[in-house]
Design an enzyme around this catalytic site. Structure first.
Site, PDB file in Angstrom:
ATOM      1  CE1 TYR A 269      -3.589  -2.531   0.497  1.00 45.24           C
ATOM      2  CE2 TYR A 269      -4.659  -0.475   1.087  1.00 45.24           C
ATOM      3  CZ  TYR A 269      -4.737  -1.800   0.709  1.00 45.24           C
ATOM      4  OH  TYR A 269      -5.966  -2.368   0.547  1.00 45.24           O
TER       5      TYR A 269
ATOM      6  CE  LYS B 242       1.337 -17.010  -2.751  1.00 44.00           C
ATOM      7  NZ  LYS B 242       0.893 -18.347  -3.241  1.00 44.00           N
TER       8      LYS B 242
ATOM      9  CG  ASP C 278      -2.120 -19.772  -1.787  1.00 47.82           C
ATOM     10  OD1 ASP C 278      -1.500 -19.900  -0.700  1.00 47.82           O
ATOM     11  OD2 ASP C 278      -1.760 -20.341  -2.832  1.00 47.82           O
TER      12      ASP C 278
ATOM     13  CG  ASP D 195      -8.123  -4.705   1.387  1.00 46.42           C
ATOM     14  OD1 ASP D 195      -9.024  -4.227   2.115  1.00 46.42           O
ATOM     15  OD2 ASP D 195      -8.104  -4.568   0.146  1.00 46.42           O
TER      16      ASP D 195
ATOM     17  CG  ASP E  37     -13.665  -7.064   1.986  1.00 51.80           C
ATOM     18  OD1 ASP E  37     -13.478  -6.366   3.000  1.00 51.80           O
ATOM     19  OD2 ASP E  37     -14.085  -6.607   0.905  1.00 51.80           O
TER      20      ASP E  37
HETATM   21  C1  IPM Z   1     -10.452  -1.270   3.844  1.00 48.24           C
HETATM   22  C2  IPM Z   1     -10.711  -0.607   2.530  1.00 48.24           C
HETATM   23  C3  IPM Z   1      -9.570   0.361   2.251  1.00 48.24           C
HETATM   24  C4  IPM Z   1      -8.311  -0.447   2.067  1.00 48.24           C
HETATM   25  C5  IPM Z   1      -9.793   1.328   1.090  1.00 48.24           C
HETATM   26  C6  IPM Z   1     -11.078   2.117   1.232  1.00 48.24           C
HETATM   27  C7  IPM Z   1      -8.623   2.266   0.936  1.00 48.24           C
HETATM   28  O1  IPM Z   1     -10.876  -1.561   1.529  1.00 48.24           O
HETATM   29  O2  IPM Z   1     -10.348  -0.554   4.855  1.00 48.24           O
HETATM   30  O3  IPM Z   1     -10.390  -2.502   3.885  1.00 48.24           O
HETATM   31  O4  IPM Z   1      -8.033  -0.962   0.979  1.00 48.24           O
HETATM   32  O5  IPM Z   1      -7.578  -0.587   3.056  1.00 48.24           O
HETATM   33 MG    MG Z   2     -10.924  -3.556   2.250  1.00 48.09          MG
END
Ligand code: IPM
Ligand code: MG
Length: 367
Positions: free
Chosen positions: A142, A192, A225, A249, A253
């Site tokens: 990032y 990884k 993975d 990230d 999710d």
């Molecule tokens: C998160 C989001 C952020 C990230 C974005 C909005 C920059 O997806 O907080 O997970 O990628 O970290």
């Molecule tokens: Mg995110």
């Protein structure tokens, strides 16, 4: 002694709507538990760009550095898609994380019993699930340099760099081990190492920190993975997962969706302790700004309200009161209240964002 201070940054899309419900919870604590906060509010993301031409002004950045905790709603929206990278709404959030040095991002994925049928996985796979993903938040691909789109011969090349120092890995590993000691005492580290040198270093450093400081905690390693696969196969094998910025990230999710809805999950981003002993901290829901439903009263305020609960626990040492908020959420779900994102059952009408917030506030006095 002055009240603890909170900076509220509602942001874009559904951010302001869900934050309005958090305000009700904050007011309830002031009125009923004698816990008053000095609350200020400011702009971040697209709305800040509209007002000031930047997604985060220096003034707001300075305020965020001073307060005891920052609460953020969400940033972004299609309106800003064509903006230059340097002023996109997301840059506001990334600047906060970087300049406050919020290196440990805690993303719990907990499945409320009332919602076990709601997951895309079988109820017995997710029922009672309670895992914590600790995502490194201020380094890795990032932020690594070089980055950019460059011309090479007669074509363009896009470059990002995965870069980790030993100390960056060690400090987030410590956060994970500390948390594990208060939970089921297990950490799984994901990278990884089979493909990336930064992954080899990650595994080495986590192993060293473990041996030197946390030998009592059970440590395992997985390629990220394979970790994704195991998370969907049998998520309850995990307690704390520690991983880098990008894998974190993705995996968070994925873990979030195991619990039924992204609208449920809070997060805490923590840095080093300030002079008053509290960690630098920003709390935000894991979900985004959901521009498609913004302004319609359809958003689920639970993730944002639970983020405030995390603030009570990690910034203000009020674990009991945090549990009260979590119990109140559990109660309204058990009572059958559902915002639109949690529908699926026939014959259940959704409640609005405001109705969900009101019900949670009412339940705070009952649990
Ligand atoms: C998160 C989001 C952020 C990230 C974005 C909005 C920059 O997806 O907080 O997970 O990628 O970290
Ligand atoms: Mg995110």
């Amino acid at each position: 002694m002055s009240n603890p201070s909170l900076l509220i940054l509602p942001g874009d899309g559904i951010g302001p709507e869900v934050m309005a419900e958090v305000r009700k919870v904050i007011d309830w604590f002031a009125e009923n538990r004698g816990m008053a906060f000095d609350v200020s509010e400011d702009l971040v993301g697209g709305c800040a760009y509209d007002a000031h031409g930047t997604p985060l002004t220096d003034e707001t950045m300075a305020k965020a550095q001073e307060v005891d905790a920052v609460l953020l709603g969400a940033v972004g929206g299609p309106k800003y898609d064509s903006l230059d990278f340097s002023v996109k709404p997301e840059r506001g959030l990334l600047r906060l994380r970087k300049e406050m040095d919020l290196y440990a991002n805690l993303r719990p994925a907990q499945c409320f019993d009332a919602l076990a049928d709601f997951s895309s996985l079988k109820a017995d796979v997710v029922g009672g699930l309670d895992i914590m993903i600790v995502r490194e938040l201020t380094s890795g691909v990032y932020f690594g340099e070089p980055r950019g789109v460059f011309k090479e011969g007669n074509e363009r090349v896009g470059i990002n760099t995965q870069r980790y120092t030993e100390s960056e890995i060690a400090r987030v590993a410590r956060s994970a081990f500390e948390l594990a000691r208060k939970r089921d005492n297990k950490v799984c580290s994901m990278e990884k190492a089979n493909v990336m040198e930064s992954g080899v270093l990650w595994r080495d450093v986590v192993t060293e920190v473990h041996a030197a400081e946390y030998p009592d905690v059970e440590l395992s390693h997985m390629y990220a993975d394979a970790g994704a696969m195991q998370l969907t196969r049998w998520p309850k094998q995990f307690d704390v997962i520690v991983t880098d910025n990008l894998f974190g990230d993705l995996l968070s999710d994925l873990a979030a969706m195991l619990t039924g809805s992204l609208g449920m999950l809070p997060s805490a981003s923590l840095g080093a302790p300030m002079a008053n002993g509290r960690p630098k901290a920003l709390y935000e829901p894991v979900h985004g700004s959901a521009p498609d439903i913004a302004g319609q009263g359809k958003a689920n305020p639970i993730a944002c309200i639970l983020s405030f609960a995390m603030a009570l626990r990690y910034s203000f040492d009020k674990g009991d009161e945090a549990t009260r908020v979590e119990k109140a959420v559990e109660k309204v779900l058990a009572d059958g209240l559902r915002t639109a994102d949690l529908l699926g059952q026939e014959g259940v009408a959704p409640v609005s964002t405001g109705e969900m917030g009101d019900a949670i506030v009412k339940a705070l006095g009952e649990v």
